[in-house]
Design an enzyme around this catalytic site. Structure first.
Site, PDB file in Angstrom:
ATOM      1  N   GLY A  37       0.826  -1.202   0.000  1.00 63.83           N
ATOM      2  CA  GLY A  37       0.000   0.000   0.000  1.00 63.83           C
ATOM      3  C   GLY A  37       0.860   1.252   0.000  1.00 63.83           C
ATOM      4  O   GLY A  37       1.980   1.256  -0.533  1.00 63.83           O
ATOM      5  N   GLU A  61       5.663  -3.441   0.783  1.00 59.39           N
ATOM      6  CA  GLU A  61       5.731  -3.105  -0.647  1.00 59.39           C
ATOM      7  C   GLU A  61       4.950  -1.813  -0.831  1.00 59.39           C
ATOM      8  O   GLU A  61       3.728  -1.800  -0.730  1.00 59.39           O
ATOM      9  CB  GLU A  61       5.136  -4.230  -1.499  1.00 59.39           C
ATOM     10  N   CYS A 111       1.982  -0.074  -9.212  1.00 56.22           N
ATOM     11  CA  CYS A 111       3.099   0.470  -8.433  1.00 56.22           C
ATOM     12  C   CYS A 111       4.312   0.803  -9.297  1.00 56.22           C
ATOM     13  O   CYS A 111       5.081   1.700  -8.961  1.00 56.22           O
ATOM     14  CB  CYS A 111       3.508  -0.513  -7.340  1.00 56.22           C
ATOM     15  N   GLU A 116       3.748   9.482  -5.856  1.00 52.95           N
ATOM     16  CA  GLU A 116       3.216   8.455  -6.747  1.00 52.95           C
ATOM     17  C   GLU A 116       1.824   8.881  -7.198  1.00 52.95           C
ATOM     18  O   GLU A 116       0.899   8.965  -6.387  1.00 52.95           O
ATOM     19  CB  GLU A 116       3.141   7.111  -6.013  1.00 52.95           C
TER      20      GLU A 116
END
Length: 476
Positions: free
Chosen positions: A230, A250, A284, A381
């Site tokens: 997340g 991650e 991701c 991100e």
């Protein structure tokens, strides 16, 4: 289409669906209700952990052969329902059907890799026949640490959950999984399969609950490993609460791609048009920052814009579509606000920067240039169909631009210069470098993970098994 039977937590092979506090899981394209899911309360979560502890006591004693055989039966049952899983993933995650089918294929690979690894888990002979150890022999075997508690994200609602579940089943560990509230149904449906296969009660408990309840997954000392996929803000905060547990994180990133003057520009443009916008950038390792050597910038940019024109946006059921709805309106609005902020700070729009279909939360593939380094689309991100392009002169400057980030998951590098290739491996501060490919490349057996704010530890079956087991030494 509804999935009303998937309507609560699945604990010890039973549904917990009597609580009045619920969430609505919807078709991300149409808003149609798929299921109303009852949220778990604290005392019920306690029973989920307790059940998994009991399952672990049984599963830890299984032979490698039994773990292999159980996984083989699970694989066959999953194959029989692969189309049903693909449809559900597409609907609840807003994933174009072609990409949902690709996820299901990867799920099968993940399970197959786990099955294969059951026969390869081994320790080592420890040199000891000298000094005080003269005459002694020693070796290790790897043993499961214990119950895994896990949190998985919405974007790969089943395969990223399986990156936690499958290694656990391979070593004989049980799992308590909290899926994303956007996409809990795939994991719930998968948990039913374990019951059909004959896994013990508690082998996989899927809990759907509020975050304050889920905090028990991190804090409860009965669990020995906590795995989270997340955001970095949440991930590092949870790590601080984990106590003595092994923690695997991650956490994503703002993946960069370098293109030097020796690169195959046509290949790079084709790859990155998909790498930037597949599944609306909700990956991701979606390409976000593109750095092109100045001497080939104009040619590459023209090629990339031409490829972007071919990107299909629209309905999830259309096999040609790669850009569909974002997972939720709040993320559509966030992405739009970040793009507008970048423009206010001086960015130029090469394409997009607007809604494709606002009613369905589809944002147009967007490419920006002249983006300020303090803009959110540069620093953070985006997790949306937005990329930026800028230039560098020397390759050393290009490497510096990639490393100038708090993230470090994966990087792409297009080059046919061997010295640049070698220097990249020594210089780029990331978990993986994809040579002559987009950052988004991943197969499910490889070591996957990042550095800096991108995470801690590695996934990928063999590598995750190393994280969730420990060596036990015997000397004689």
């Amino acid at each position: 289409m509804t999935y009303s039977h998937l309507n609560g937590a699945y604990i010890n092979h039973q549904w917990f669906n009597q609580n009045s506090n619920t969430i609505s899981v919807k078709n991300k394209e149409t808003g149609e209700l798929l299921s109303e899911v009852s949220l778990l309360e604290k005392d019920q979560l306690d029973s989920a952990i307790d059940g998994s502890v009991s399952a672990f006591k049984e599963m830890r004693n299984w032979s490698a052969g039994k773990r292999y055989d159980m996984l083989e039966v699970l694989i066959q049952k999953f194959k029989a329902k692969k189309d049903e899983f693909a449809t559900l993933i597409s609907l609840e995650a807003g994933k174009p059907i072609s990409y949902a089918k690709a996820e299901v294929a990867r799920c099968l690979s993940t399970l197959e890799f786990a099955k294969e690894e059951t026969r390869r888990i081994c320790g080592e002979v420890v040199p000891m026949d000298f000094a005080a150890g003269a005459g002694k022999t020693a070796f290790t075997k790897r043993v499961a640490k214990g119950v895994l508690t896990c949190v998985s994200p919405f974007n790969f609602p089943l395969n990223l959950a399986l990156h936690k579940i499958a290694p656990a089943l391979a070593v004989g560990s049980s799992v308590v999984l909290k899926p994303s509230p956007y996409t809990p149904l795939s994991s719930l449906m998968f948990a039913e399969l374990l019951n059909e296969v004959g896994y013990p009660e508690g082998a996989l408990n899927v809990v759907v609950c509020d975050n304050d309840v889920a905090q028990m997954l991190v804090e409860d000392e009965r669990a020995k490993v906590f795995s989270f996929t997340g955001s970095p803000q949440i991930g590092w905060m949870l790590k601080s609460l984990a106590g003595k547990k092994k923690v695997i994180l991650e956490l994503g990133g703002n993946a960069a791609c370098l293109i030097d003057e020796s690169a195959d520009l046509e290949k790079a443009a084709k790859d990155l048009a998909v790498g930037c916008y597949l599944y609306s950038g909700q990956i991701c390792i979606s390409t976000q920052r593109i750095f092109v050597q100045q001497s080939v910038q104009k040619k590459f940019q023209d090629l990339l814009l031409k490829e972007i024109e071919t990107i299909q946006c629209g309905s999830l059921s259309d096999e040609s579509v790669i850009v569909g709805p974002l997972i939720d309106r709040v993320h559509f609005d966030r992405i739009d606000s970040w793009v507008k902020e970048a423009i206010e700070k001086g960015a130029s729009v090469l394409v997009g920067a607007k809604a494709f279909d606002e009613k369905r939360n589809i944002y147009a593939p967007t490419l920006l240039t002249n983006v300020s380094k303090d803009a959110k689309v540069y620093q953070e991100e985006v997790f949306g169909p937005v990329a930026l392009i800028s230039t560098f002169d020397s390759i050393e400057e290009g490497f510096d631009l990639v490393n100038d980030s708090r993230f470090g998951l994966q990087c792409g590098f297009y080059t046919n210069n061997l010295s640049h290739f070698k220097k990249a491996h020594d210089t780029l501060d990331v978990g993986a470098i994809i040579m002559n490919g987009a950052p988004g490349f991943r197969i499910d057996s490889m070591p996957y993970g990042g550095v800096k704010d991108s995470g801690l530890g590695r996934e990928g079956l063999k590598y995750c098994i190393f994280e969730i087991t420990e060596p036990r030494l015997v000397i004689f």
